[in-house]
Scaffold this motif. Structure first.
Motif, PDB file in Angstrom:
ATOM      1  N   THR A 165      -7.434  42.495 -34.726  1.00 54.22           N
ATOM      2  CA  THR A 165      -7.510  43.186 -33.495  1.00 54.22           C
ATOM      3  C   THR A 165      -9.107  43.728 -33.684  1.00 54.22           C
ATOM      4  O   THR A 165      -9.471  44.335 -34.444  1.00 54.22           O
ATOM      5  CB  THR A 165      -6.660  44.452 -33.424  1.00 54.22           C
ATOM      6  OG1 THR A 165      -5.367  43.958 -33.450  1.00 54.22           O
ATOM      7  CG2 THR A 165      -7.122  45.098 -31.937  1.00 54.22           C
ATOM      8  N   VAL A 193     -11.741  46.364 -33.373  1.00 53.42           N
ATOM      9  CA  VAL A 193     -11.805  47.796 -32.866  1.00 53.42           C
ATOM     10  C   VAL A 193     -13.167  48.428 -32.854  1.00 53.42           C
ATOM     11  O   VAL A 193     -13.871  47.715 -33.563  1.00 53.42           O
ATOM     12  CB  VAL A 193     -11.183  48.383 -34.355  1.00 53.42           C
ATOM     13  CG1 VAL A 193     -11.124  50.169 -34.066  1.00 53.42           C
ATOM     14  CG2 VAL A 193      -9.658  47.783 -34.246  1.00 53.42           C
ATOM     15  N   VAL A 202      -9.398  49.185 -28.764  1.00 61.20           N
ATOM     16  CA  VAL A 202      -8.668  48.209 -29.308  1.00 61.20           C
ATOM     17  C   VAL A 202      -8.652  46.940 -28.222  1.00 61.20           C
ATOM     18  O   VAL A 202      -7.977  47.338 -27.379  1.00 61.20           O
ATOM     19  CB  VAL A 202      -7.465  48.474 -30.034  1.00 61.20           C
ATOM     20  CG1 VAL A 202      -7.759  49.510 -31.270  1.00 61.20           C
ATOM     21  CG2 VAL A 202      -6.477  49.290 -28.810  1.00 61.20           C
ATOM     22  N   ASP A 203      -9.120  45.928 -28.704  1.00 57.49           N
ATOM     23  CA  ASP A 203      -9.346  44.695 -27.825  1.00 57.49           C
ATOM     24  C   ASP A 203      -9.622  45.301 -26.372  1.00 57.49           C
ATOM     25  O   ASP A 203      -9.035  44.733 -25.243  1.00 57.49           O
ATOM     26  CB  ASP A 203      -7.802  44.005 -27.865  1.00 57.49           C
ATOM     27  CG  ASP A 203      -7.720  43.200 -29.029  1.00 57.49           C
ATOM     28  OD1 ASP A 203      -8.934  42.742 -29.473  1.00 57.49           O
ATOM     29  OD2 ASP A 203      -6.690  42.798 -29.362  1.00 57.49           O
ATOM     30  N   PRO A 259       0.950  48.711 -29.022  1.00 60.60           N
ATOM     31  CA  PRO A 259       0.564  49.243 -30.371  1.00 60.60           C
ATOM     32  C   PRO A 259       1.206  48.407 -31.418  1.00 60.60           C
ATOM     33  O   PRO A 259       0.820  48.417 -32.601  1.00 60.60           O
ATOM     34  CB  PRO A 259       1.121  50.615 -30.363  1.00 60.60           C
ATOM     35  CG  PRO A 259       1.175  51.039 -28.965  1.00 60.60           C
ATOM     36  CD  PRO A 259       1.470  49.834 -28.196  1.00 60.60           C
ATOM     37  N   THR A 279       1.430  45.161 -31.322  1.00 66.91           N
ATOM     38  CA  THR A 279       0.753  43.707 -31.688  1.00 66.91           C
ATOM     39  C   THR A 279      -0.624  44.021 -32.419  1.00 66.91           C
ATOM     40  O   THR A 279      -1.441  43.032 -32.557  1.00 66.91           O
ATOM     41  CB  THR A 279       0.613  43.205 -30.471  1.00 66.91           C
ATOM     42  OG1 THR A 279      -0.177  43.938 -29.465  1.00 66.91           O
ATOM     43  CG2 THR A 279       1.766  42.930 -29.660  1.00 66.91           C
ATOM     44  N   LEU A 280      -0.898  45.365 -32.702  1.00 61.28           N
ATOM     45  CA  LEU A 280      -2.297  45.650 -33.388  1.00 61.28           C
ATOM     46  C   LEU A 280      -2.146  44.828 -34.966  1.00 61.28           C
ATOM     47  O   LEU A 280      -1.060  45.150 -35.361  1.00 61.28           O
ATOM     48  CB  LEU A 280      -2.649  47.203 -33.310  1.00 61.28           C
ATOM     49  CG  LEU A 280      -2.828  47.763 -32.144  1.00 61.28           C
ATOM     50  CD1 LEU A 280      -3.126  49.212 -32.493  1.00 61.28           C
ATOM     51  CD2 LEU A 280      -3.940  47.061 -31.117  1.00 61.28           C
ATOM     52  N   THR A 281      -3.241  44.218 -35.349  1.00 63.23           N
ATOM     53  CA  THR A 281      -3.252  43.558 -36.691  1.00 63.23           C
ATOM     54  C   THR A 281      -4.580  43.909 -37.083  1.00 63.23           C
ATOM     55  O   THR A 281      -5.546  44.402 -36.298  1.00 63.23           O
ATOM     56  CB  THR A 281      -2.869  42.062 -36.582  1.00 63.23           C
ATOM     57  OG1 THR A 281      -4.176  41.462 -35.788  1.00 63.23           O
ATOM     58  CG2 THR A 281      -1.635  41.733 -35.842  1.00 63.23           C
ATOM     59  N   THR A 326      -6.928  56.457 -29.740  1.00 63.83           N
ATOM     60  CA  THR A 326      -7.461  55.443 -30.277  1.00 63.83           C
ATOM     61  C   THR A 326      -8.906  55.094 -30.117  1.00 63.83           C
ATOM     62  O   THR A 326      -9.413  55.245 -29.303  1.00 63.83           O
ATOM     63  CB  THR A 326      -6.668  53.996 -30.304  1.00 63.83           C
ATOM     64  OG1 THR A 326      -6.855  53.344 -29.043  1.00 63.83           O
ATOM     65  CG2 THR A 326      -5.422  54.267 -30.484  1.00 63.83           C
ATOM     66  N   VAL A 345      -2.507  46.375 -24.061  1.00 62.91           N
ATOM     67  CA  VAL A 345      -2.330  45.988 -25.473  1.00 62.91           C
ATOM     68  C   VAL A 345      -1.109  46.823 -25.776  1.00 62.91           C
ATOM     69  O   VAL A 345      -1.060  48.271 -25.280  1.00 62.91           O
ATOM     70  CB  VAL A 345      -3.774  46.798 -26.317  1.00 62.91           C
ATOM     71  CG1 VAL A 345      -3.341  46.540 -27.509  1.00 62.91           C
ATOM     72  CG2 VAL A 345      -4.832  46.059 -26.017  1.00 62.91           C
TER      73      VAL A 345
END
Length: 197
Positions: free
Chosen positions: A178, A180, A44-45, A171, A173-175, A41, A169
């Motif tokens: 998030t 990026v 992310v956060d 996967p 809970t990714l919105t 990825t 993190v």
């Protein structure tokens, strides 16, 4: 990617990667191509996730390699984890490493050798769930009834996403909110290159 020995990255969106990794995961487990690629990825956060069957910390062929990889990544970046979660009630497994050492590895998938993978002391999430079930928090289940052990096993089957969210993190809970940064890639694993995929 260098630490994991990944190669041939090509940009891919989250939606495209999900289709590819899902298709790989639902292939024949005896057919090695499901271990040939992963989705890396974008950040992310503050975390980079590597998603695919190749990262499974309880896989009979890969668990020692995944253990070494997590230790190496945590030595370099401070923390690293690996998870397995079977959304269809197939269980959970987690591996948490910090500063080059394993903090915990545990598998709850109903397989006979799950217990052989256990390393380290139960994590706070495990301890809390055990206490909720009236079990000793430290993990010694010798005095537990068969019903308590069954309740713990069923509960542990679903713990991986909760532990992932607590330690980094998940996967799940990714919105859209998030944070990026960067671009995700589909990359070939060392398994792909050693088997000619």
């Amino acid at each position: 990617m260098e630490v994991l020995g990944l190669s041939s990255p090509r940009p891919i969106t989250f939606a495209e990667a999900r289709k590819v990794i899902d298709a790989d995961a639902h292939g024949d487990p005896d057919d090695r191509p499901h271990l040939s690629r992963v989705f890396v990825t974008p950040e992310v956060d503050g975390w980079t996730l590597v998603i695919g069957a190749w990262c499974d910390p309880r896989d009979s062929e890969r668990h020692e390699d995944v253990l070494r990889s997590c230790k190496a990544l945590s030595a370099r970046y401070g923390r690293a984890q690996a998870y397995y979660y079977g959304e269809q009630g197939d269980g959970s497994a987690w591996l948490v490493a910090e500063r080059g050492s394993v903090v915990r590895r545990y598998a709850a998938t109903g397989e006979a050798d799950d217990e052989l993978l256990t390393l380290g002391d139960p994590l706070p999430q495990e301890q809390a769930r055990r206490l909720e079930l009236g079990l000793p928090a430290e993990g010694d289940l010798r005095t537990a009834s068969g019903e308590q052990i069954e309740e713990w096993t069923w509960s542990a089957f679903h713990l991986a996403p909760e532990i992932a969210a607590a330690y980094g993190v998940s996967p799940f809970t990714l919105t859209r909110e998030t944070k990026v940064r960067g671009t995700g890639v589909l990359a070939l694993t060392s398994d792909a290159t050693s088997h000619g995929f």
